[in-house]
Design a protein around this motif. Structure first.
Motif, PDB file in Angstrom:
ATOM      1  N   TRP A   1      -9.822  11.843  -0.725  1.00  0.00           N
ATOM      2  CA  TRP A   1      -8.874  10.761  -0.890  1.00  0.00           C
ATOM      3  C   TRP A   1      -9.528   9.682  -1.739  1.00  0.00           C
ATOM      4  O   TRP A   1     -10.723   9.391  -1.606  1.00  0.00           O
ATOM      5  CB  TRP A   1      -8.468  10.184   0.462  1.00  0.00           C
ATOM      6  CG  TRP A   1      -7.311  10.900   1.062  1.00  0.00           C
ATOM      7  CD1 TRP A   1      -6.088  11.136   0.511  1.00  0.00           C
ATOM      8  CD2 TRP A   1      -7.253  11.492   2.365  1.00  0.00           C
ATOM      9  NE1 TRP A   1      -5.279  11.823   1.376  1.00  0.00           N
ATOM     10  CE2 TRP A   1      -5.968  12.051   2.513  1.00  0.00           C
ATOM     11  CE3 TRP A   1      -8.157  11.591   3.418  1.00  0.00           C
ATOM     12  CZ2 TRP A   1      -5.574  12.703   3.673  1.00  0.00           C
ATOM     13  CZ3 TRP A   1      -7.759  12.241   4.567  1.00  0.00           C
ATOM     14  CH2 TRP A   1      -6.477  12.800   4.688  1.00  0.00           C
ATOM     15  N   CYS A   2      -8.717   9.083  -2.592  1.00  0.00           N
ATOM     16  CA  CYS A   2      -9.221   8.049  -3.496  1.00  0.00           C
ATOM     17  C   CYS A   2      -8.383   6.786  -3.330  1.00  0.00           C
ATOM     18  O   CYS A   2      -7.180   6.854  -3.075  1.00  0.00           O
ATOM     19  CB  CYS A   2      -9.129   8.508  -4.956  1.00  0.00           C
ATOM     20  SG  CYS A   2     -10.016  10.046  -5.311  1.00  0.00           S
ATOM     21  N   VAL A   3      -9.049   5.636  -3.475  1.00  0.00           N
ATOM     22  CA  VAL A   3      -8.319   4.372  -3.557  1.00  0.00           C
ATOM     23  C   VAL A   3      -8.082   4.121  -5.044  1.00  0.00           C
ATOM     24  O   VAL A   3      -9.006   4.203  -5.862  1.00  0.00           O
ATOM     25  CB  VAL A   3      -9.096   3.223  -2.889  1.00  0.00           C
ATOM     26  CG1 VAL A   3     -10.469   3.029  -3.507  1.00  0.00           C
ATOM     27  CG2 VAL A   3      -8.301   1.929  -2.971  1.00  0.00           C
TER      28      VAL A   3
ATOM     29  N   ILE B   1     -13.113  -1.066   1.315  1.00  0.00           N
ATOM     30  CA  ILE B   1     -13.310   0.384   1.237  1.00  0.00           C
ATOM     31  C   ILE B   1     -14.608   0.715   0.512  1.00  0.00           C
ATOM     32  O   ILE B   1     -15.341   1.628   0.910  1.00  0.00           O
ATOM     33  CB  ILE B   1     -12.104   1.042   0.538  1.00  0.00           C
ATOM     34  CG1 ILE B   1     -10.862   0.935   1.434  1.00  0.00           C
ATOM     35  CG2 ILE B   1     -12.392   2.495   0.196  1.00  0.00           C
ATOM     36  CD1 ILE B   1      -9.603   1.494   0.823  1.00  0.00           C
TER      37      ILE B   1
ATOM     38  N   LEU C   1       0.837  -1.191   0.000  1.00  0.00           N
ATOM     39  CA  LEU C   1       0.000   0.000   0.000  1.00  0.00           C
ATOM     40  C   LEU C   1       0.875   1.244   0.000  1.00  0.00           C
ATOM     41  O   LEU C   1       1.725   1.415   0.874  1.00  0.00           O
ATOM     42  CB  LEU C   1      -0.905  -0.018   1.233  1.00  0.00           C
ATOM     43  CG  LEU C   1      -1.853   1.158   1.456  1.00  0.00           C
ATOM     44  CD1 LEU C   1      -2.841   1.297   0.302  1.00  0.00           C
ATOM     45  CD2 LEU C   1      -2.602   0.987   2.772  1.00  0.00           C
TER      46      LEU C   1
ATOM     47  N   THR D   1      -4.425   6.039   7.709  1.00  0.00           N
ATOM     48  CA  THR D   1      -4.239   4.759   7.017  1.00  0.00           C
ATOM     49  C   THR D   1      -3.995   3.590   7.972  1.00  0.00           C
ATOM     50  O   THR D   1      -4.573   2.510   7.778  1.00  0.00           O
ATOM     51  CB  THR D   1      -3.117   4.864   5.982  1.00  0.00           C
ATOM     52  OG1 THR D   1      -3.466   5.840   5.006  1.00  0.00           O
ATOM     53  CG2 THR D   1      -2.900   3.528   5.291  1.00  0.00           C
TER      54      THR D   1
ATOM     55  N   VAL E   1      -2.201  -1.217  -4.097  1.00  0.00           N
ATOM     56  CA  VAL E   1      -3.225  -0.189  -3.916  1.00  0.00           C
ATOM     57  C   VAL E   1      -2.526   1.114  -3.554  1.00  0.00           C
ATOM     58  O   VAL E   1      -1.512   1.117  -2.856  1.00  0.00           O
ATOM     59  CB  VAL E   1      -4.229  -0.571  -2.808  1.00  0.00           C
ATOM     60  CG1 VAL E   1      -5.290   0.509  -2.631  1.00  0.00           C
ATOM     61  CG2 VAL E   1      -4.887  -1.920  -3.108  1.00  0.00           C
ATOM     62  N   THR E   2      -3.087   2.211  -4.025  1.00  0.00           N
ATOM     63  CA  THR E   2      -2.575   3.543  -3.698  1.00  0.00           C
ATOM     64  C   THR E   2      -3.717   4.377  -3.141  1.00  0.00           C
ATOM     65  O   THR E   2      -4.854   4.282  -3.604  1.00  0.00           O
ATOM     66  CB  THR E   2      -1.998   4.226  -4.952  1.00  0.00           C
ATOM     67  OG1 THR E   2      -0.917   3.438  -5.456  1.00  0.00           O
ATOM     68  CG2 THR E   2      -1.513   5.616  -4.660  1.00  0.00           C
ATOM     69  N   ILE E   3      -3.405   5.184  -2.135  1.00  0.00           N
ATOM     70  CA  ILE E   3      -4.371   6.156  -1.612  1.00  0.00           C
ATOM     71  C   ILE E   3      -3.800   7.540  -1.850  1.00  0.00           C
ATOM     72  O   ILE E   3      -2.703   7.862  -1.378  1.00  0.00           O
ATOM     73  CB  ILE E   3      -4.654   5.928  -0.118  1.00  0.00           C
ATOM     74  CG1 ILE E   3      -5.377   4.588   0.075  1.00  0.00           C
ATOM     75  CG2 ILE E   3      -5.502   7.063   0.458  1.00  0.00           C
ATOM     76  CD1 ILE E   3      -5.651   4.233   1.523  1.00  0.00           C
TER      77      ILE E   3
ATOM     78  N   VAL F   1       0.766   5.472   0.075  1.00  0.00           N
ATOM     79  CA  VAL F   1      -0.149   6.564   0.409  1.00  0.00           C
ATOM     80  C   VAL F   1       0.583   7.897   0.333  1.00  0.00           C
ATOM     81  O   VAL F   1       1.774   7.998   0.616  1.00  0.00           O
ATOM     82  CB  VAL F   1      -0.771   6.388   1.820  1.00  0.00           C
ATOM     83  CG1 VAL F   1      -1.501   5.065   1.918  1.00  0.00           C
ATOM     84  CG2 VAL F   1       0.276   6.510   2.915  1.00  0.00           C
TER      85      VAL F   1
ATOM     86  N   GLN G   1      -6.060   1.933  -8.263  1.00  0.00           N
ATOM     87  CA  GLN G   1      -5.406   0.710  -8.735  1.00  0.00           C
ATOM     88  C   GLN G   1      -5.194   0.815 -10.239  1.00  0.00           C
ATOM     89  O   GLN G   1      -6.016   1.404 -10.953  1.00  0.00           O
ATOM     90  CB  GLN G   1      -6.249  -0.529  -8.411  1.00  0.00           C
ATOM     91  CG  GLN G   1      -6.397  -0.820  -6.923  1.00  0.00           C
ATOM     92  CD  GLN G   1      -7.312  -1.995  -6.641  1.00  0.00           C
ATOM     93  OE1 GLN G   1      -8.511  -1.927  -6.893  1.00  0.00           O
ATOM     94  NE2 GLN G   1      -6.749  -3.063  -6.118  1.00  0.00           N
TER      95      GLN G   1
ATOM     96  N   ALA H   1      -9.810  -3.325  -1.530  1.00  0.00           N
ATOM     97  CA  ALA H   1     -10.615  -2.383  -2.312  1.00  0.00           C
ATOM     98  C   ALA H   1     -12.098  -2.613  -2.060  1.00  0.00           C
ATOM     99  O   ALA H   1     -12.882  -1.653  -1.938  1.00  0.00           O
ATOM    100  CB  ALA H   1     -10.295  -2.525  -3.800  1.00  0.00           C
TER     101      ALA H   1
END
Length: 320
Positions: A274-276, A295, A102, A112, A149-151, A104, A278, A292
């Motif tokens: 903030w967005c998740v 969330i 992950l 997080t 995954v990126t936030i 962020v 991929q 994912a």
């Protein structure tokens, strides 16, 4: 396929990836609890099998050759597939296991860990590899397909990404309690121009959002001090060095304790989400898919979690 490539070992690729990431033989050796000669030997053997040099030195700086970049992409794919296999085998046994990689943006690092802790109550055998970077570094990692995954906020629109906004990320102006603007019921963004402004480093998402907003509102700060982290910004504001625009989550505890005050600025807070995120092209692991999905389906729980963490301190009334 070249027969020599069949003699590559996973250990060689692990050492190679560590050198790529750290751009240093000595740091890779330290990270992997090896001696530097052992790392050098692994890289030399790997170069013999590949048939080309993997690294170049320019001055004292290590650079990847074209062959190294190709090998790095292939090795990441190999390790990614092995991780997916491990997770799939665990899933077949009725439990979700594995590691979530992950990444962020730095302003998201405050909530997080709480978010992952809530996810882990459902999947206790999932581990976390958390990387905290600024927006520019996040974009680079997305380009290199480094994370599951990126936030982040302000998601690039030209990189083939799936993203879902899931949490408000309000940016507010803060000052020390004794600041003259704290005594006013309401101020305008232009009123802040008379004071020094503490800003994040180039590449920060918060800085970019604020600069775009200032341009839209025709506001210009002539006195700025660049500070490389939200923590340092908070301390500089508390010390009286200037004002700052920070995400409310980043200063929640200071606002609650009274060491900082949120200014009542007409044009603020600056609302972001903030967005998740991929990569569409990335083959998602069971752990990444589960995170994912968590969330996506647990919005109410996540909002309540963040509110408890942040405390949402009210703006204090002006002194009479």
């Amino acid at each position: 396929m070249r027969k020599s490539l069949m003699r590559l070992t996973l250990r060689q690729l692990q050492v190679f990836n560590e050198v790529c990431d750290l751009r240093s033989y000595s740091r890779a050796a330290e990270e992997m609890s090896l001696t530097q000669p052992a790392v050098s030997l692994q890289i030399r053997q790997l170069e013999e099998l590949v048939g080309q040099p993997l690294f170049d030195y320019v001055g004292k700086k290590l650079y990847l050759t074209e062959a190294a970049e190709a090998l790095q992409a292939a090795s990441r794919d190999i390790f990614g597939r092995l991780e997916n296999l491990d997770m799939q085998l665990s899933d077949m046994q009725g439990s979700l296991q594995g590691q979530l990689k992950l990444a962020v943006e730095s302003s998201a690092k405050y909530f997080t860990p709480h978010l992952f802790a809530a996810f882990r109550t459902l999947h206790p055998e999932v581990n976390l590899q958390l990387t905290v970077v600024n927006r520019a570094q996040v974009v680079r990692r997305l380009s290199d397909n480094r994370d599951d995954v990126t936030i982040m906020s302000m998601v690039p629109q030209d990189m083939g990404l799936d993203f879902m906004p899931f949490l408000n990320n309000p940016i507010v102006a803060v000052a020390p309690p004794e600041h003259p603007l704290c005594q006013l019921d309401r101020v305008n963004l232009q009123d802040l121009q008379a004071y020094p402004l503490l800003v994040r480093e180039q590449g920060s998402g918060t800085r970019r959002a604020c600069e775009e907003y200032f341009k839209e509102k025709r506001v210009h700060f002539t006195q700025t001090l660049e500070v490389a982290s939200a923590e340092a910004q908070r301390e500089c504001v508390i010390a009286g060095l200037g004002l700052a625009l920070l995400t409310r989550h980043a200063v929640a505890r200071e606002l609650s304790a009274g060491t900082l005050r949120e200014l009542r600025v007409e044009e603020l807070p600056l609302q972001r989400s903030w967005c998740v995120v991929q990569a569409k092209a990335r083959r998602q692991s069971p752990v990444a898919l589960a995170f994912a999905a968590f969330i996506r389906t647990e919005r109410a729980q996540i909002t309540a979690l963040v509110e408890r963490f942040a405390g949402h301190p009210p703006v204090r009334p002006a002194s009479s």
